[in-house]
Design an enzyme around this catalytic site. Sequence first.
Site, PDB file in Angstrom:
ATOM      1  CG  HIS A  45      18.689 -13.273  13.579  1.00 46.26           C
ATOM      2  ND1 HIS A  45      18.331 -14.598  13.668  1.00 46.26           N
ATOM      3  CD2 HIS A  45      17.546 -12.563  13.767  1.00 46.26           C
ATOM      4  CE1 HIS A  45      17.039 -14.689  13.905  1.00 46.26           C
ATOM      5  NE2 HIS A  45      16.536 -13.468  13.956  1.00 46.26           N
ATOM      6  CG  HIS A 101      14.141 -12.460  18.462  1.00 39.70           C
ATOM      7  ND1 HIS A 101      15.397 -12.957  18.204  1.00 39.70           N
ATOM      8  CD2 HIS A 101      13.502 -12.412  17.255  1.00 39.70           C
ATOM      9  CE1 HIS A 101      15.515 -13.216  16.914  1.00 39.70           C
ATOM     10  NE2 HIS A 101      14.373 -12.888  16.321  1.00 39.70           N
ATOM     11  CG  ASP A 153      13.962  -9.780  14.590  1.00 36.87           C
ATOM     12  OD1 ASP A 153      15.057 -10.344  14.397  1.00 36.87           O
ATOM     13  OD2 ASP A 153      12.887 -10.408  14.698  1.00 36.87           O
ATOM     14  CG  HIS A 181      11.098  -9.035  10.039  1.00 41.01           C
ATOM     15  ND1 HIS A 181      12.298  -8.617  10.542  1.00 41.01           N
ATOM     16  CD2 HIS A 181      10.895 -10.285  10.548  1.00 41.01           C
ATOM     17  CE1 HIS A 181      12.811  -9.552  11.316  1.00 41.01           C
ATOM     18  NE2 HIS A 181      11.973 -10.579  11.340  1.00 41.01           N
TER      19      HIS A 181
END
Length: 299
Positions: free
Chosen positions: A77, A256, A260, A283
């Site tokens: 973030h 979001h 990311d 991720h």
Amino acid sequence: MKQHTLKAPFSFESKGLHTGLYIHATFLPAEENTGVRICRTDLGGRPTYEAVADYVTATERGTVLERGAWKVSTVEHALSALYALGVDNCLIELDGPEMPILDGSARPYVKAIQEVGLQEQNAEQQVYVVTEPIEYVSERGNKMTVLPCDHYEAEVTITYPTGLLREQKAELYDLAEYPREISSARTFCFVREIEPLLRMGLIKGGDLQNALVIYETPMSQEGLDYMTDKLGQPRLDATKLGYLSPLNYPNEPARHKLLDLIGDMSLLGCRIQGKIIALRPGHTFNTQCAKRLRNKVIG
């Protein structure tokens, strides 16, 4: 374009999403060609390393950088906000093993950067210019395509086997729109994921204020009470499915994931001139792509 750093320092104090520890983070101006570096002030010798893909060691519910005793979790973030607002050089001082979660989005970082402003430096930005299409595909069906473009763009599509969040898309065609269109999108999880995450020793600092929690699979009232009690949250009606807090955007989960993606791809260690299109990003896949692209860039 010239490199930029912060005009002045700023600090945050908040718990970590996964460790639950109360952590202090200070963002400081840095010299040209420093990149974004993270210092663990609580460790002997104050080890400091650049936030690049070489140091990614784990990606379970967040991106973890590690080298020896130096370990920093949930960096995405802050890195996303720094990249989107054009901060090339910055020193982040942390007194714990995780970035503070704040409200689960990048908005607090964005506001702080906007308040202190940027300082132009003499050195030119390091930019990777995409000159031909690049594609990465995982065995699980994740896909990233990086295309030539005269500026930075990003687009994501997410899919889940649930009625509430079956498919969503989010796009960012201009980084100048990031503060308004992307930065307030919070990290999210499903209620059904909470107990396994707790068993893994994660989300110790999670609550309904720093994450968007999605309740899409009915469970017993007793089971839901157990979850909310473990998180120190008010009990909820197990018969009412849906988002457990108001949405900041209609497609907040997809935005979001885009947030990311920007943070994870900043681990390339330089600016990107190109368009990134990601299908089912996460991720693990993001950082794998960042590592492969970084190897291409640095040879």
